[in-house]
Motif scaffolding. Structure first.
Motif, PDB file in Angstrom:
ATOM      1  N   GLY A   1       0.831  -1.197   0.000  1.00  0.00           N
ATOM      2  CA  GLY A   1       0.000   0.000   0.000  1.00  0.00           C
ATOM      3  C   GLY A   1       0.867   1.249   0.000  1.00  0.00           C
ATOM      4  O   GLY A   1       1.975   1.264  -0.540  1.00  0.00           O
ATOM      5  N   LYS A   2       0.378   2.298   0.613  1.00  0.00           N
ATOM      6  CA  LYS A   2       1.076   3.583   0.624  1.00  0.00           C
ATOM      7  C   LYS A   2       1.787   3.811   1.952  1.00  0.00           C
ATOM      8  O   LYS A   2       1.380   3.289   2.989  1.00  0.00           O
ATOM      9  CB  LYS A   2       0.099   4.726   0.371  1.00  0.00           C
ATOM     10  CG  LYS A   2      -0.497   4.733  -1.026  1.00  0.00           C
ATOM     11  CD  LYS A   2      -1.374   5.962  -1.240  1.00  0.00           C
ATOM     12  CE  LYS A   2      -1.904   6.020  -2.667  1.00  0.00           C
ATOM     13  NZ  LYS A   2      -2.766   7.219  -2.894  1.00  0.00           N
TER      14      LYS A   2
ATOM     15  N   SER B   1     -10.275   3.483  -1.238  1.00  0.00           N
ATOM     16  CA  SER B   1      -9.941   2.317  -2.063  1.00  0.00           C
ATOM     17  C   SER B   1      -8.441   2.209  -2.320  1.00  0.00           C
ATOM     18  O   SER B   1      -7.918   1.106  -2.512  1.00  0.00           O
ATOM     19  CB  SER B   1     -10.681   2.388  -3.408  1.00  0.00           C
ATOM     20  OG  SER B   1     -12.075   2.357  -3.212  1.00  0.00           O
ATOM     21  N   THR B   2      -7.763   3.342  -2.331  1.00  0.00           N
ATOM     22  CA  THR B   2      -6.341   3.340  -2.684  1.00  0.00           C
ATOM     23  C   THR B   2      -5.437   3.876  -1.585  1.00  0.00           C
ATOM     24  O   THR B   2      -4.224   3.647  -1.626  1.00  0.00           O
ATOM     25  CB  THR B   2      -6.111   4.170  -3.958  1.00  0.00           C
ATOM     26  OG1 THR B   2      -6.567   5.518  -3.733  1.00  0.00           O
ATOM     27  CG2 THR B   2      -6.869   3.581  -5.140  1.00  0.00           C
ATOM     28  N   ASP B   3      -5.994   4.609  -0.622  1.00  0.00           N
ATOM     29  CA  ASP B   3      -5.188   5.228   0.429  1.00  0.00           C
ATOM     30  C   ASP B   3      -5.204   4.352   1.680  1.00  0.00           C
ATOM     31  O   ASP B   3      -6.089   4.475   2.542  1.00  0.00           O
ATOM     32  CB  ASP B   3      -5.716   6.633   0.755  1.00  0.00           C
ATOM     33  CG  ASP B   3      -5.569   7.586  -0.415  1.00  0.00           C
ATOM     34  OD1 ASP B   3      -4.699   7.336  -1.270  1.00  0.00           O
ATOM     35  OD2 ASP B   3      -6.326   8.574  -0.481  1.00  0.00           O
TER      36      ASP B   3
ATOM     37  N   THR C   1      -4.185  -5.485   6.224  1.00  0.00           N
ATOM     38  CA  THR C   1      -4.304  -4.740   4.980  1.00  0.00           C
ATOM     39  C   THR C   1      -5.391  -3.677   5.124  1.00  0.00           C
ATOM     40  O   THR C   1      -6.141  -3.667   6.115  1.00  0.00           O
ATOM     41  CB  THR C   1      -4.637  -5.660   3.791  1.00  0.00           C
ATOM     42  OG1 THR C   1      -4.449  -4.930   2.570  1.00  0.00           O
ATOM     43  CG2 THR C   1      -6.077  -6.171   3.853  1.00  0.00           C
ATOM     44  N   LEU C   2      -5.465  -2.770   4.170  1.00  0.00           N
ATOM     45  CA  LEU C   2      -6.464  -1.691   4.146  1.00  0.00           C
ATOM     46  C   LEU C   2      -6.492  -0.909   5.460  1.00  0.00           C
ATOM     47  O   LEU C   2      -7.547  -0.496   5.948  1.00  0.00           O
ATOM     48  CB  LEU C   2      -7.858  -2.250   3.843  1.00  0.00           C
ATOM     49  CG  LEU C   2      -8.019  -2.995   2.508  1.00  0.00           C
ATOM     50  CD1 LEU C   2      -9.467  -3.454   2.342  1.00  0.00           C
ATOM     51  CD2 LEU C   2      -7.593  -2.134   1.334  1.00  0.00           C
ATOM     52  N   CYS C   3      -5.310  -0.689   6.041  1.00  0.00           N
ATOM     53  CA  CYS C   3      -5.220   0.064   7.293  1.00  0.00           C
ATOM     54  C   CYS C   3      -5.125   1.564   7.002  1.00  0.00           C
ATOM     55  O   CYS C   3      -4.337   1.993   6.148  1.00  0.00           O
ATOM     56  CB  CYS C   3      -3.995  -0.375   8.092  1.00  0.00           C
ATOM     57  SG  CYS C   3      -4.065  -2.089   8.643  1.00  0.00           S
TER      58      CYS C   3
END
Length: 287
Positions: free
Chosen positions: A129-130, A146-148, A209-211
């Motif tokens: 991720g970022k 969705s992306t951050d 994930t998706l944190c």
């Protein structure tokens, strides 16, 4: 019989009279907002009068004598504007508690935080991720959920959908709130940390994930031209478990800045989130 002179018509009291204030200082205050570079200066003297009326009704006892003297003597200075628009205190709310602190003006770095690593094997975990992303810019939410985001998965895994058995986690609300010396709220930012946790790779481990941060509230006092900016950061992926039973962990940080006409104040909260859904608030303070 001479005709008596006409009676003078009663003059309507200007809005300043309701406050006992002359017109000139308020006009000067508007000018000072302009000189200070306000993005959104007060629209009119009447609007400013209305704000001062409300302030005096609610906070009149807290207005220092020097400020009253300046208003009465037509000598309203930049110091007076600064007192109204600059934060004096901020509060941090998290984990069911609220802590209020005085704003320290000027740069003051955060204290170094010691990290305790128990049974850590960082080589088994890496970050996807970022690393950093914007949440709020100029008082508006800009985050793309969705992306951050950031995550901690087994090394060489680039697609978190290869893992299974994900569960959803959300923290209690965290909040920063800034007030001026009168106690008027200038800015506020409220959010919750969020993650998908317990992901397994080929039936093994607990990963993340998706944190990121889910925004609940953004507030900025427009009349004073206050601005809120906020960003999130993911860093330092660790294995908090063992080689046989890995638990991915990640540091998550949310930073907020509250900016007026004269100064920007930055605060931040950092947590360590683990793949077993446990987390620790490491630090919440002024930067």
């Amino acid at each position: 019989t001479p005709t008596p002179p006409p009676r003078p018509r009663p003059r309507s009291r200007p809005p300043f009279a309701m406050l006992g204030l002359p017109a000139r200082p308020l006009l000067l205050l508007l000018a000072l907002f302009s000189l200070a570079g306000a993005a959104e200066p007060p629209a009119s003297v009447d609007e400013l009068v209305s704000t001062l009326q409300a302030s005096l009704r609610e906070y009149g006892r807290n207005i220092p004598q020097w400020l009253r003297d300046e208003i009465q003597s037509n000598n309203l200075t930049r110091k007076a504007v600064r007192m109204l628009t600059e934060p004096a205190t901020f509060s941090i709310s998290f984990d069911g508690q609220t802590v209020e602190k005085k704003v320290v003006h000027g740069f003051r770095p955060l204290n170094d935080t010691k990290k305790t690593r128990v049974n850590i094997d960082p080589s088994k975990i890496w970050q996807i991720g970022k690393a950093i992303w914007d949440l709020v810019k100029n008082n508006k939410a800009v985050v793309n959920y969705s992306t951050d985001w950031s995550g901690a998965v087994p090394a060489d895994v680039t697609d978190w959908t290869q893992l299974t058995e994900w569960k959803t986690w959300k923290s209690k609300m965290y909040k920063f709130e800034f007030k001026n010396f009168l106690g008027q709220k200038l800015t506020e930012f409220e959010w919750a940390f969020t993650c998908q946790y317990a992901g397994k790779y080929q039936g093994k481990g607990q990963y993340l994930t998706l944190c990121g941060a889910s925004i609940n509230e953004i507030y900025a006092y427009g009349l004073y031209g206050e601005e809120v900016q906020a960003s999130a950061k993911g860093s330092d992926p660790f294995n908090y478990g063992t080689s046989d039973d890995p638990i991915g962990g990640l540091n998550l940080q949310v930073t907020m800045s509250s900016q007026g006409h004269f100064e920007k104040t930055v605060v931040g909260c950092q947590i360590t989130m683990k793949g077993d859904s446990t987390y620790t608030t490491i630090q919440c303070d002024q930067n």
